[in-house]
Design a protein around this motif. Sequence first.
Motif, short mmCIF file in Angstrom:
data_model
loop_
_atom_site.label_atom_id
_atom_site.label_comp_id
_atom_site.label_asym_id
_atom_site.label_seq_id
_atom_site.Cartn_x
_atom_site.Cartn_y
_atom_site.Cartn_z
N LEU A 131 0.87 -1.18 0.00
CA LEU A 131 0.00 0.00 0.00
C LEU A 131 0.90 1.22 0.00
CD1 LEU A 131 -2.98 0.85 0.12
CD2 LEU A 131 -2.78 0.91 2.60
N PRO A 132 0.93 2.00 -1.09
CA PRO A 132 1.94 3.06 -1.21
C PRO A 132 1.61 4.27 -0.33
CG PRO A 132 0.47 3.09 -3.10
CD PRO A 132 0.09 1.89 -2.29
N ALA A 150 -3.56 -10.13 -0.62
CA ALA A 150 -2.21 -10.60 -0.29
C ALA A 150 -1.25 -9.43 -0.18
CB ALA A 150 -1.73 -11.59 -1.36
N LEU A 151 -1.75 -8.31 0.32
CA LEU A 151 -0.91 -7.12 0.48
C LEU A 151 0.05 -7.32 1.65
CD1 LEU A 151 -3.71 -4.46 -0.01
CD2 LEU A 151 -1.93 -5.07 -1.65
N ALA A 152 1.24 -6.76 1.51
CA ALA A 152 2.28 -6.92 2.53
C ALA A 152 2.92 -5.57 2.80
CB ALA A 152 3.31 -7.95 2.08
N PHE A 175 0.25 -7.45 6.38
CA PHE A 175 0.87 -6.22 6.86
C PHE A 175 1.64 -6.50 8.15
CE2 PHE A 175 -2.70 -4.37 4.38
CZ PHE A 175 -1.93 -3.59 3.51
N SER A 176 2.77 -5.85 8.31
CA SER A 176 3.62 -6.02 9.49
C SER A 176 3.99 -4.66 10.05
CB SER A 176 4.88 -6.82 9.13
OG SER A 176 5.62 -6.16 8.12
N GLY A 177 4.76 -4.67 11.13
CA GLY A 177 5.19 -3.42 11.74
C GLY A 177 4.25 -2.96 12.84
N SER A 193 -6.00 -10.32 11.66
CA SER A 193 -5.44 -11.38 10.80
C SER A 193 -4.35 -10.84 9.89
CB SER A 193 -6.55 -12.04 9.98
OG SER A 193 -7.53 -12.61 10.82
N ASN A 194 -3.40 -10.12 10.49
CA ASN A 194 -2.21 -9.67 9.79
C ASN A 194 -0.99 -10.14 10.57
OD1 ASN A 194 -2.68 -7.78 7.31
ND2 ASN A 194 -4.31 -7.24 8.74
N LEU A 195 0.13 -9.49 10.33
CA LEU A 195 1.38 -9.84 11.02
C LEU A 195 1.93 -8.65 11.78
CD1 LEU A 195 3.08 -11.87 8.12
CD2 LEU A 195 1.79 -12.77 10.05
N LEU A 196 1.06 -7.81 12.29
CA LEU A 196 1.50 -6.64 13.06
C LEU A 196 2.20 -7.11 14.32
CD1 LEU A 196 -1.71 -4.44 12.69
CD2 LEU A 196 0.38 -4.34 11.34
#
Length: 543
Positions: A131-132, A150-152, A175-177, A193-196
Amino acid sequence: MKIFHWFFIFLLLPLLLLPSLALNNDGVLLLSFKYSILSDPLSVLQSWNYDEETPCQWYGVTCNEIGMVTSLVLPNSQLLGSISEDIGHVQHLHHLDLSSNFFNGTLPSSIFNSTELQVLSLGGNVISGELPETIAGMASLQILNLSDNALAGKIPQNLTLLQNLTVVSLRGNYFSGDVPSGFDPVELLDLSSNLLNGTLPLDFGGGNLGLLNLSYNKISGSISPEFADKVPHNATIDLSFNNLTGAIPESLVNQKMDSFYGNVDLCGKPLKNPCSIPSTLSTPPNMSQSISPAIAVIPKPIDSTPGEPNNNVQTQARRSLNPGTIAAIAVADLAGLSIIAMVILYVYQLKKRNGLHTQSTTSNLEKKPDVNPVSTLMPSSCSSCMKIKLVETSETASSDSELEEKNQDFNVSPAEAYQKGGKLVIVNQGNEQLELETLLKASAYVLGTSGSSIVYKAVLENGTAFAVRRIGDSSVARLKDFESQVRGIAKLKHPNLVKLVGFYWGNDEKLVIYDFVSNGSLGCSSYSKYRTPPYLSVLPLSA
């Protein structure tokens, strides 16, 4: 000449009218989008062609009063392909909904230059990439739905700068962070359901939130009061299945218990895991400020000033910790441990001796033919009973002394072990008044043993006596089966069978209750002396 003039007019007239009948620019851009579609099984784009001046009559397309495209809505259409860059060049596009299709590839950069776009819904596709940061240029955006793709990468921090944004759903991506902060105008925020993997921000904002879902991530740390206080009291929060620790703030106790599941180290209400009280021994008290009540009543010396600590108290505290005192405490501890060890050893030896004594007594009883339980059920003549009685006479003294020792060892009623709960069932008419509490108060005397079973004589307060057999390990596991067997035996009538009164079903063991036959052997007269009563073999249960 006039004929040639009219012929020239009719020939050029279609050419002059052709530009006015051509498809406008928005229609051309939409056709470019159509040609990027690889599969259209439902034929939803079949009406899209160059035959019309505007695309306003096309399926899924909405225009304003001047024929400019403002909305493209094609959800659940099973379209397969990529999203063309031309879709972002539709100048007055306000609503774009291509959710629940099979679009792949990345997000077209031209979409983020659509300053008039208010709704962007592309959820339920296979769109990848990131996501820019240019999303901050969508000043009119109100609803952003990119869920289940499948956005990362990281969620852009400048996403919170969109002041008109009220709904954000980025659920089911990679998504992470950290969790972005400053979502003041947002009313629904779903980042589940992300990787935050960061922590909850202190300046999160969220004053207008109605729903906050951060479940199924890897968020760690504690839930700070600063974060919880910014969330409205009537908002719904879901922080389940993360790595959060510590106590839940008081402002969140009104949330459901499910909102905090999956955080092993989280404690406090509404969870059923209370927080532990911190130990006061971890921080030694300041002797100059904190004095025990016993010392506090000692008056201070006259020359001491309020601002100075009491030197006598400090001196007394130092003297109480001299090496001699420490050594005395250590010696006392060792002596106490030695005494405890000796008591444990003595109890162990005593139990071992009693166990050997019980085994020897049981083996002696099993070797003697006159105490065979089965023989008590066989009819016999009085002469045979006299022989058994004569054989028993020489051994009565030793067996009686052994039973007296057992009575001393079992001076507590065996039924007291079953007070934790059970069921007393009376199967013989005439004994319905017998209650469990009355049986528990009865005096008990050991009559005999066989394997893990022991037979007691239970004497009630009114003098009534019963024979109580305690069954050890039983193969009958259900109360219903046990009761059916006992009731079946109770129906047997024979002069050599003792009347069965009832039974007690407990958690671990069972009791079977009989009428007590005083001074009698069932094979002869009721006055003959017997040592091992027939209660050991009447019930055909494994013991």
